[in-house]
Motif scaffolding. Structure first.
Motif, PDB file in Angstrom:
ATOM      1  N   ARG A 147       0.828  -1.208   0.000  1.00  0.00           N
ATOM      2  CA  ARG A 147       0.000   0.000   0.000  1.00  0.00           C
ATOM      3  C   ARG A 147       0.863   1.259   0.000  1.00  0.00           C
ATOM      4  O   ARG A 147       0.517   2.273  -0.619  1.00  0.00           O
ATOM      5  N   VAL A 154       1.889   2.927  -3.349  1.00  0.00           N
ATOM      6  CA  VAL A 154       0.909   3.693  -4.116  1.00  0.00           C
ATOM      7  C   VAL A 154       0.276   4.799  -3.282  1.00  0.00           C
ATOM      8  O   VAL A 154      -0.302   5.739  -3.821  1.00  0.00           O
ATOM      9  N   GLN A 155       0.368   4.674  -1.948  1.00  0.00           N
ATOM     10  CA  GLN A 155      -0.133   5.704  -1.032  1.00  0.00           C
ATOM     11  C   GLN A 155       0.950   5.986   0.006  1.00  0.00           C
ATOM     12  O   GLN A 155       0.841   5.582   1.159  1.00  0.00           O
ATOM     13  N   LYS A 178       6.520   5.649  -5.798  1.00  0.00           N
ATOM     14  CA  LYS A 178       5.221   5.970  -6.379  1.00  0.00           C
ATOM     15  C   LYS A 178       5.394   6.793  -7.658  1.00  0.00           C
ATOM     16  O   LYS A 178       4.703   6.557  -8.660  1.00  0.00           O
ATOM     17  N   ALA A 185       3.935   5.744 -11.192  1.00  0.00           N
ATOM     18  CA  ALA A 185       2.904   6.588 -11.805  1.00  0.00           C
ATOM     19  C   ALA A 185       3.241   6.956 -13.242  1.00  0.00           C
ATOM     20  O   ALA A 185       2.340   7.133 -14.079  1.00  0.00           O
ATOM     21  N   GLU A 223      -2.399  -3.620  -5.973  1.00  0.00           N
ATOM     22  CA  GLU A 223      -2.345  -2.189  -5.654  1.00  0.00           C
ATOM     23  C   GLU A 223      -2.141  -1.357  -6.920  1.00  0.00           C
ATOM     24  O   GLU A 223      -2.757  -0.286  -7.084  1.00  0.00           O
ATOM     25  N   ILE A 224      -1.289  -1.830  -7.807  1.00  0.00           N
ATOM     26  CA  ILE A 224      -0.980  -1.068  -9.020  1.00  0.00           C
ATOM     27  C   ILE A 224      -2.193  -0.969  -9.935  1.00  0.00           C
ATOM     28  O   ILE A 224      -2.560   0.122 -10.389  1.00  0.00           O
ATOM     29  N   GLY A 243      -5.259  -1.357  -9.139  1.00  0.00           N
ATOM     30  CA  GLY A 243      -6.326  -0.641  -8.458  1.00  0.00           C
ATOM     31  C   GLY A 243      -6.112   0.864  -8.476  1.00  0.00           C
ATOM     32  O   GLY A 243      -7.071   1.641  -8.472  1.00  0.00           O
ATOM     33  N   THR A 244      -4.855   1.285  -8.502  1.00  0.00           N
ATOM     34  CA  THR A 244      -4.519   2.710  -8.493  1.00  0.00           C
ATOM     35  C   THR A 244      -4.465   3.288  -9.897  1.00  0.00           C
ATOM     36  O   THR A 244      -4.900   4.420 -10.138  1.00  0.00           O
ATOM     37  N   TRP A 245      -3.909   2.494 -10.833  1.00  0.00           N
ATOM     38  CA  TRP A 245      -3.757   2.967 -12.213  1.00  0.00           C
ATOM     39  C   TRP A 245      -4.377   1.940 -13.168  1.00  0.00           C
ATOM     40  O   TRP A 245      -3.660   1.141 -13.789  1.00  0.00           O
ATOM     41  N   GLY A 258      -5.582  -5.069  -3.929  1.00  0.00           N
ATOM     42  CA  GLY A 258      -5.950  -3.675  -3.879  1.00  0.00           C
ATOM     43  C   GLY A 258      -6.617  -3.362  -2.554  1.00  0.00           C
ATOM     44  O   GLY A 258      -6.687  -4.202  -1.648  1.00  0.00           O
ATOM     45  N   SER A 259      -7.143  -2.168  -2.423  1.00  0.00           N
ATOM     46  CA  SER A 259      -7.684  -1.719  -1.140  1.00  0.00           C
ATOM     47  C   SER A 259      -9.107  -2.179  -0.864  1.00  0.00           C
ATOM     48  O   SER A 259      -9.616  -1.986   0.239  1.00  0.00           O
TER      49      SER A 259
END
Length: 387
Positions: free
Chosen positions: A63, A66-67, A148, A152, A172-173, A175-177, A346-347
């Motif tokens: 996590r 990405v955060q 990150k 990104a 995570e990746i 889910g974020t991008w 992911g989250s």
């Protein structure tokens, strides 16, 4: 104060004949070392030796990339996490019969001795981004912001390793991008080889539905980046001749037990994988006051925080017994064959393998058990911190 008492030495006494409080030295401030230190330091004399000045909840690492702001909760200064323990910032380089030789940040070396020694030095990973073995809390937090930024701006991300860490990073990746090109290369026949088939299949289905390419039964032949990841674009080659172009490569292969400090004088206490042979009391074989916990113990079970909790209960009771002159009363039974595992995707998603029930795929359940918080509030509470 560090007592000059070799392994097995008698409990020191004051000039008036009264007993001094036993000195306990814990090497390592990871899950096992930090939580044990927190418990014991409430009423015993505890010193923690660790090369960093912080405690980090290791489950939070996917996590954090990405955060990175999540680090304010997941990474805690040792002085805050262990206010009643002394802290020596340094790395154990050699254990001898008289104690531990510790190298400090400034290159100085000191002998650290104690009545009871605990080895909880964890694993060494290919990449410092997974588990840093040096540096300050500020440097650790800054490293996640850099990671990150690299992710990104990347179009193609290669993850080497399909264990829990590699799978969670991929989750995570994407889910974020969403839409990012992500490839996982796994040398084994399936993802998540240390848990049940149904959990593995669910994770694979989730990831492929989110655009992740899975290459199982493949091994990267191209030299891996020295620090575990690279943001320099390149092309990796597999042993079967596949070529994978990437902008970022992340190495998520399993760690190795951090026990090199035992090689010179206690190599006969290590198994073929470099783990410490322990008794049912979690003492290093052949010693009556040296414990080994966590990743480095030769216990036939998955190296998971779930199992560390049981080890801590046994170790704490036995350390307290030795400190008061009693025989260690508790024994630990390895959770051999226990495939229980909670893996995030992911989250908001994940999968839990919970024998004998099997795979639990409920989005709500997985979010509440782990995905939402990465267990950070749970372990902050164990350290006496607010959630």
């Amino acid at each position: 104060m560090v007592l000059d008492t070799p392994f097995g030495g008698a409990t020191p006494t004051l000039e008036n004949g009264a007993e001094m409080k036993s000195k306990i030295v814990i090497y390592g401030a990871g899950m096992a070392g930090a939580i044990l230190a927190r418990r014991l330091a409430e009423d015993l004399d505890v010193t923690v030796v660790a090369p960093t000045d912080y405690f980090e909840v290791p489950m939070a690492m996917p996590r954090l990339m990405v955060q990175p702001g999540f680090a304010d909760k997941a990474i805690v200064p040792i002085t805050e996490a262990l206010p009643k323990a002394q802290h020596i910032r340094g790395r154990l380089v050699e254990l001898i019969s008289a104690g531990g030789l510790v190298d400090g940040d400034g290159g100085d070396r000191q002998m650290v001795t104690a009545d009871i020694t605990v080895l909880a030095t964890g694993s060494r990973f290919a990449g410092q981004f997974i588990r840093s073995s040096s540096g300050s809390i500020e440097e650790r937090k800054a490293s996640f912001f850099r990671l990150k930024a690299s992710l990104a701006s990347a179009r193609r991300i290669l993850i080497v390793g399909g264990g829990p860490l590699g799978v969670e990073m991929a989750g995570e990746i994407v889910g974020t991008w969403p839409g990012r090109s992500v490839t996982i290369v796994q040398s084994g026949a399936r993802l998540l080889a240390e848990t049940g088939d149904s959990a593995s299949a669910h994770a694979a289905k989730f990831l492929t539905e989110h655009g992740v390419t899975l290459l199982t039964g493949e091994r990267i032949e191209t030299p891996l980046p020295q620090n575990g990841y690279t943001a320099e674009p390149g092309e990796a080659r597999t042993a079967n001749g596949k070529h994978i172009a990437y902008d970022v490569m992340l190495c998520c292969i399993g760690g190795r037990p951090n026990t090199e400090y035992l090689r010179a004088h206690f190599s006969d206490r290590l198994d073929a994988e470099g783990r410490v042979r322990v008794t049912p009391q979690l003492l290093m074989e052949g010693e009556n006051n040296v414990f080994a916990l966590g990743d480095i113990a030769d216990l036939k079970e998955n190296k998971m925080a779930l199992h560390v909790a049981g080890q801590l209960s046994v170790a704490e009771a036995n350390i307290r017994a030795i400190a008061s002159g009693r025989t260690p009363p508790k024994t630990y039974k390895a959770k051999t064959g226990n495939l229980m595992m909670a893996v995030t995707l992911g989250s908001r998603a994940g999968v839990i393998f919970a024998p004998p029930v099997g795979s639990l795929r409920s989005t709500w359940l997985n979010r509440k058990v782990k995905a939402e918080t990465m267990l950070v509030p749970k372990y902050r509470k164990q350290l006496g911190l607010t959630a």
